[in-house]
Scaffold this active site. Structure first.
Site, PDB file in Angstrom:
ATOM      1  CD  GLU A   1      -2.807  -1.308   0.019  1.00 53.02           C
ATOM      2  OE1 GLU A   1      -3.013  -0.312  -0.692  1.00 53.02           O
ATOM      3  OE2 GLU A   1      -3.286  -2.434  -0.239  1.00 53.02           O
TER       4      GLU A   1
ATOM      5  CG  HIS B   1      -1.500   1.331  -4.237  1.00 54.78           C
ATOM      6  ND1 HIS B   1      -1.693   1.310  -5.601  1.00 54.78           N
ATOM      7  CD2 HIS B   1      -1.836   0.085  -3.795  1.00 54.78           C
ATOM      8  CE1 HIS B   1      -2.116   0.108  -5.968  1.00 54.78           C
ATOM      9  NE2 HIS B   1      -2.213  -0.648  -4.894  1.00 54.78           N
TER      10      HIS B   1
END
Length: 497
Positions: free
Chosen positions: A265, A268
């Site tokens: 994550e 991202h």
């Protein structure tokens, strides 16, 4: 007097859309991370109201004339690219009536909320009514978009996440994967069966896991003044570039899932935090596509996070967090992070078996959108394809089968191909880095991650949506998507070939 009045008016509208979308994204994050269960119906209604408001702004009849007028104004190259993206978003929005957007928001909020309790109970029958409503609305959306844009219904839904992607392209790439992936899985499993691997012994305190995750986020360049880490049922990255929200999940008996999920994550998040600030609020400053977004998370998790040099530097951090034990020795840790074992859960899958999970979902949701199968048919198809692709038996195990992902309850149909395309792009980016910087692996081993981040910043993050996906790939790596780099990466890492 400005020389570009129509363009300036459009830019003002999209800035308003961005600001209202900011509120929508934080409300969505809160719905997953903090909201008490009894708040769901009110939140669903509020989210539907916001979705209708934003849709109304995107479909304002006055935009059509402004878009046409802006085409005749003296725009520079980035402004032309921004106008292209405005028109693309406008074309997609104007096909859909506001009541459909509202109904989708309500249906998906209710279905996802129900999924949270139905999945642990293995209650597929309980999920079916809500999921049927979500699928029916997705079919309605797909039909409207397909008829308007001259594409297939599934392509119309994929276009929301990967503009311009065709089923022919996906069929070709996944068809090739199907030819060599099962054999590679068997080879790697057989090779690793001769290895001895020590499993870390828990329990692992959740607060220690959180500190470790946040420490690694800092190591990977995450800006905590512009984001935060929280806990949710399903890990995700949300928010906006100015305020990026990551979530993970913790288990007492295992820590690598939360750690590697957080690293994923963070990839991202770094993309979002490094989109071009001078264009913030405009379509040009948005991430190019979800395959490109996944290429960033997988560049962090797989290309970098499982890199031998990175793993060697991670080992002492684990000993500091949880206490020293033989399983944290760098060689053993690398074996743990590259262990290949066919299993039930996509998000826990290794990078060799992961594409099989994506192929399975693609081969179910495409005929589902086209009306060739119904929601009730999903479990039997799931069981057949899991046995065929991974040799895993999921009969009767709905929570670890067709109920494991939140994507379908959320209406994210057409998204799954982006995961494996992202893995392919990530391998392609690192191949390009190694050509440009032959010492990059040595520098990673020395703890110098700046060359990786600088390359991504220049070639991916700052480019945002200035180019089409193919053009972005060509400018970054010299070619459009080439799955050969992914195959070469897997063979080198897992077979030493």
């Amino acid at each position: 007097m400005t020389a570009t009045p129509a363009y300036d008016a459009l830019a003002s509208t999209w800035t308003r859309l961005h600001r209202l979308g900011h509120l929508q994204s934080i409300a969505s994050w809160d719905q997953s991370a903090n909201m008490p269960p009894k708040g769901n119906e009110a939140r669903a209604a509020a989210m539907a109201e916001m979705a209708a408001l934003l849709h109304g702004m995107r479909t304002d009849p006055a935009l059509a004339a402004k878009l046409d007028a802006a085409e005749t104004e003296p725009l520079d190259e980035p402004q032309h690219a921004n106008l292209r993206e405005m028109r693309r978003q406008w074309r997609a929005a104007t096909v859909l009536p506001t009541d459909l957007v509202e109904r989708q928001q309500l249906a998906t909020a209710r279905c996802e909320h129900a999924w949270r309790t139905l999945r642990p109970a293995n209650d597929w029958a309980g999920l079916v009514p809500g999921l049927k409503e979500v699928v029916a609305l997705a079919r309605e959306e797909a039909t409207r978009l397909a008829d308007a844009h001259g594409v297939s219904r599934y392509e119309a839904l994929m276009d929301r996440y990967e503009p311009g992607l065709t089923t022919a392209q996906v069929d070709r790439v996944f068809g090739e994967l199907r030819q060599w992936l099962p054999g590679l899985i068997r080879q790697v499993v057989e090779r690793q069966s001769r290895e001895t691997v020590l499993v870390p012994q828990g329990p692992f305190a959740r607060e220690a896991q959180r500190r470790l995750c946040e420490d690694m986020m800092r190591e990977l360049g995450f800006d905590f003044d512009a984001g935060r880490l929280d806990v949710s049922t399903h890990p995700f990255c949300g928010g906006v570039p100015e305020d990026v929200r990551l979530t993970t999940r913790f288990r007492d008996d295992e820590f690598l899932g939360s750690l590697m999920g957080t690293i994923h994550e963070t990839g991202h998040a770094r993309y979002e935090q490094n989109l071009p600030r001078e264009w913030l609020g405009q379509p040009l400053a948005e991430a190019r596509s979800m395959a490109i977004h996944e290429s960033q998370s997988l560049s962090f998790e797989m290309q970098l996070g499982s890199h031998p040099g990175f793993v060697a530097r991670l080992a002492p951090r684990l000993a500091a967090a949880f206490g020293a034990q033989p399983a944290f020795e760098p060689g053993n840790l690398r074996k743990l992070l590259t262990r290949v074992k066919p299993g039930f859960i996509r998000v826990d899958a290794d990078e060799v078996t992961y594409p099989a999970h994506v192929i399975l979902r693609y081969e179910i949701e495409r005929p589902l959108v086209d009306g060739e199968i119904e929601v009730e048919d999903i479990p039997a198809l799931w069981d057949t394809k899991m046995a065929e692709l991974l040799g895993v038996d999921t009969r009767g195990n709905f929570k670890d089968g067709a109920m494991q992902d939140m994507h379908w309850p959320l209406g994210l149909i057409g998204y799954f191909p982006c995961y494996s395309l992202g893995a392919m792009y990530a391998a392609q980016w690192f191949a390009a880095m190694r050509r440009a910087m032959p010492d990059v692996d040595t520098r990673i081993a020395a703890g110098d991650l700046a060359p990786v981040f600088d390359w991504l910043q220049h070639n991916i993050w700052q480019q945002a949506s200035r180019w089409s996906t193919d053009e972005l790939a060509r400018r970054a790596s010299g070619e459009a998507l080439n799955p050969a780099h992914f195959r070469a990466h897997l063979q080198a890492r897992y077979l030493g070939a």
